[in-house]
Design a protein around this motif. Structure first.
Motif, PDB file in Angstrom:
ATOM      1  N   UNK A 175      63.385  15.681  -4.286  1.00  0.00           N
ATOM      2  CA  UNK A 175      64.830  15.597  -4.073  1.00  0.00           C
ATOM      3  C   UNK A 175      65.177  15.015  -2.717  1.00  0.00           C
ATOM      4  N   UNK A 176      64.463  15.438  -1.678  1.00  0.00           N
ATOM      5  CA  UNK A 176      64.733  14.909  -0.334  1.00  0.00           C
ATOM      6  C   UNK A 176      64.398  13.430  -0.226  1.00  0.00           C
ATOM      7  N   UNK A 177      63.398  12.979  -0.949  1.00  0.00           N
ATOM      8  CA  UNK A 177      63.082  11.533  -0.939  1.00  0.00           C
ATOM      9  C   UNK A 177      64.269  10.721  -1.453  1.00  0.00           C
ATOM     10  N   UNK A 178      65.012  11.308  -2.364  1.00  0.00           N
ATOM     11  CA  UNK A 178      66.147  10.588  -2.941  1.00  0.00           C
ATOM     12  C   UNK A 178      67.385  10.667  -2.058  1.00  0.00           C
ATOM     13  N   UNK A 179      67.629  11.819  -1.446  1.00  0.00           N
ATOM     14  CA  UNK A 179      68.872  11.987  -0.693  1.00  0.00           C
ATOM     15  C   UNK A 179      68.755  11.569   0.772  1.00  0.00           C
ATOM     16  N   UNK A 187      59.039   8.727   4.056  1.00  0.00           N
ATOM     17  CA  UNK A 187      57.875   9.493   3.606  1.00  0.00           C
ATOM     18  C   UNK A 187      57.425  10.463   4.695  1.00  0.00           C
ATOM     19  N   UNK A 188      57.300   9.978   5.918  1.00  0.00           N
ATOM     20  CA  UNK A 188      56.833  10.817   7.019  1.00  0.00           C
ATOM     21  C   UNK A 188      57.819  11.952   7.290  1.00  0.00           C
ATOM     22  N   UNK A 189      59.105  11.628   7.422  1.00  0.00           N
ATOM     23  CA  UNK A 189      60.087  12.657   7.746  1.00  0.00           C
ATOM     24  C   UNK A 189      60.208  13.706   6.657  1.00  0.00           C
ATOM     25  N   UNK A 190      60.248  13.301   5.405  1.00  0.00           N
ATOM     26  CA  UNK A 190      60.365  14.274   4.315  1.00  0.00           C
ATOM     27  C   UNK A 190      59.134  15.176   4.288  1.00  0.00           C
ATOM     28  N   UNK A 218      53.308  16.726  -0.575  1.00  0.00           N
ATOM     29  CA  UNK A 218      52.655  15.429  -0.789  1.00  0.00           C
ATOM     30  C   UNK A 218      52.878  14.939  -2.218  1.00  0.00           C
ATOM     31  N   UNK A 219      52.742  15.837  -3.186  1.00  0.00           N
ATOM     32  CA  UNK A 219      52.975  15.465  -4.594  1.00  0.00           C
ATOM     33  C   UNK A 219      54.414  14.993  -4.783  1.00  0.00           C
ATOM     34  N   UNK A 220      55.387  15.743  -4.247  1.00  0.00           N
ATOM     35  CA  UNK A 220      56.795  15.370  -4.390  1.00  0.00           C
ATOM     36  C   UNK A 220      57.126  14.045  -3.738  1.00  0.00           C
ATOM     37  N   UNK A 221      56.578  13.804  -2.553  1.00  0.00           N
ATOM     38  CA  UNK A 221      56.819  12.539  -1.856  1.00  0.00           C
ATOM     39  C   UNK A 221      56.202  11.378  -2.637  1.00  0.00           C
ATOM     40  N   UNK A 222      54.993  11.575  -3.128  1.00  0.00           N
ATOM     41  CA  UNK A 222      54.333  10.497  -3.907  1.00  0.00           C
ATOM     42  C   UNK A 222      55.097  10.203  -5.192  1.00  0.00           C
ATOM     43  N   UNK A 223      55.570  11.247  -5.856  1.00  0.00           N
ATOM     44  CA  UNK A 223      56.379  11.025  -7.061  1.00  0.00           C
ATOM     45  C   UNK A 223      57.684  10.315  -6.711  1.00  0.00           C
TER      46      UNK A 223
END
Length: 135
Positions: free
Chosen positions: A61-65, A75-78, A115-120
């Motif tokens: 969710x954070x990768x999107x918002x 990627x790094x910040x999330x 890591x899984x969430x960021x990669x997805x």
């Protein structure tokens, strides 16, 4: 370059991500007596899968918002924010929640989830192409 994401769409993702973050907070500060009872042999495995899942959804969710910027920066910040959140919540459990404790394996599971969430988010998220240098 990908199509711009509609503002209303981002609003709903932000709201859902915030609600998920609040849900994870609530689940992590619940007294142990409110948690479901399961057999001891299953406790460790299920607990770690729950941590991985909760933190993967949060990171996705954070990768999107997260504001539009270079993908690598996002990627790094999330990842950092989600992992630090996991560590802080373990400290909160240890010092402020009776009968809850600090567990290193929870931090490992939280990190794997981040890591899984960021990669997805990089691969299938709606903003996966924003911020990439596409020359």
């Amino acid at each position: 370059m990908g199509m711009p994401v509609p503002v209303a769409h981002i609003f709903w993702w932000r709201l859902l991500t915030l609600l998920w973050w609040l849900t994870t907070f609530y689940l992590m500060v619940m007294p142990p007596s409110d948690l479901p009872t399961i057999a001891f042999s299953e406790t460790l495995r299920i607990d770690k899968l729950v941590h991985i899942s909760m933190f993967a959804i949060l990171a996705f969710g954070l990768m999107y918002v997260w504001p539009k910027q270079y993908l690598a920066v996002r990627v790094v910040w999330v990842t950092v924010i989600v992992v630090v959140y996991g560590i802080v919540m373990e400290l909160v459990q240890h010092y402020f929640i009776p009968f809850r404790s600090f567990e290193w394996l929870d931090i490992v599971a939280d990190t794997i989830g981040a890591i899984v969430g960021v990669r997805l988010g990089k691969k299938i998220g709606p903003r996966r192409n924003e911020g990439r240098n596409q020359n």
